[in-house]
Design a protein around this motif. Structure first.
Motif, PDB file in Angstrom:
ATOM      1  N   VAL A   1      63.488  21.947  34.310  1.00 52.10           N
ATOM      2  CA  VAL A   1      63.222  22.567  33.696  1.00 52.10           C
ATOM      3  C   VAL A   1      63.366  24.142  34.777  1.00 52.10           C
ATOM      4  N   ARG A   2      63.724  25.189  34.216  1.00 52.28           N
ATOM      5  CA  ARG A   2      64.360  26.736  35.696  1.00 52.28           C
ATOM      6  C   ARG A   2      63.746  27.063  35.573  1.00 52.28           C
ATOM      7  N   ARG A   3      62.753  27.434  35.527  1.00 53.47           N
ATOM      8  CA  ARG A   3      61.336  28.111  35.764  1.00 53.47           C
ATOM      9  C   ARG A   3      60.384  27.542  35.332  1.00 53.47           C
ATOM     10  N   THR A   4      58.874  28.027  35.401  1.00 49.58           N
ATOM     11  CA  THR A   4      57.516  27.590  35.193  1.00 49.58           C
ATOM     12  C   THR A   4      57.129  28.867  35.065  1.00 49.58           C
ATOM     13  N   LEU A   5      55.982  29.495  33.753  1.00 55.87           N
ATOM     14  CA  LEU A   5      55.905  31.413  34.084  1.00 55.87           C
ATOM     15  C   LEU A   5      54.479  31.127  34.361  1.00 55.87           C
TER      16      LEU A   5
END
Length: 183
Positions: free
Chosen positions: A144-148
């Protein structure tokens, strides 16, 4: 278009007439997507499968099995070699459209995966679903790179801008949001 009558219809957009009806799913067809070259169509169904179709002949090239619940979303990679599927089984899978079997399964979700989209460079996969978040995954590593976060109900739509810098999301909360992918 996909339908609750278990069929997929390909339409002539000029005349509005059906060009071809594709059959084979055994439950409602919930998702459809054309490959970038327009020669292949992917479908996702409540029958827990995704299918890859030859647009010219209407024949099934592959039936993709492995999800344990409805397949709610499908998206081709920009090069057309991979297909992402999202399911109510809390996973997304990345498939090689020329071979059987999933290349990668993304399982870090607490709810259904109802929306999938590749970035224009094919390196990032956006997944949205019932947990009210969008996760940006590195396709190569599976990390996972980012969680928005910000939506207050399930995510039903995700789409990257053509330059890949912006992600648009839509959810059951009635909100549409634009995200800066880098930040």
């Amino acid at each position: 278009t996909g339908s609750s009558d278990e069929t997929v219809r390909m339409w002539d957009v000029t005349t509005g007439e059906v060009r071809r009806t594709l059959t084979g799913h055994t439950d409602e067809v919930a998702a459809v997507a054309f490959s970038p070259d327009g020669h292949t169509l992917a479908t996702g169904s409540r029958d827990k499968t995704a299918r890859v179709w030859d647009v010219t002949t209407g024949e099934v090239r592959r039936t993709l099995t492995g999800h344990t619940q409805d397949v709610a979303a499908v998206a081709f990679s920009p090069d057309g070699r991979a297909l992402a599927t999202g399911s109510f089984d809390h996973t997304a899978r990345l498939w090689d459209v020329t071979r059987s079997g999933a290349r990668r399964t993304f399982t870090a979700r607490t709810g259904s995966v109802e929306a999938v989209a590749f970035s224009p460079d094919g390196r990032t996969l956006a997944l949205g679903g019932a947990d009210e978040t969008v996760r940006l995954w590195d396709v190569a590593t599976g990390e996972v790179r980012r969680t928005l976060t910000g939506h207050t109900k399930h995510m039903s739509a995700v789409a990257f801008s053509p330059d890949g810098r912006t992600l648009a999301t839509g959810g059951g909360d009635g909100a549409a949001r634009l995200w800066d992918v880098a930040t």
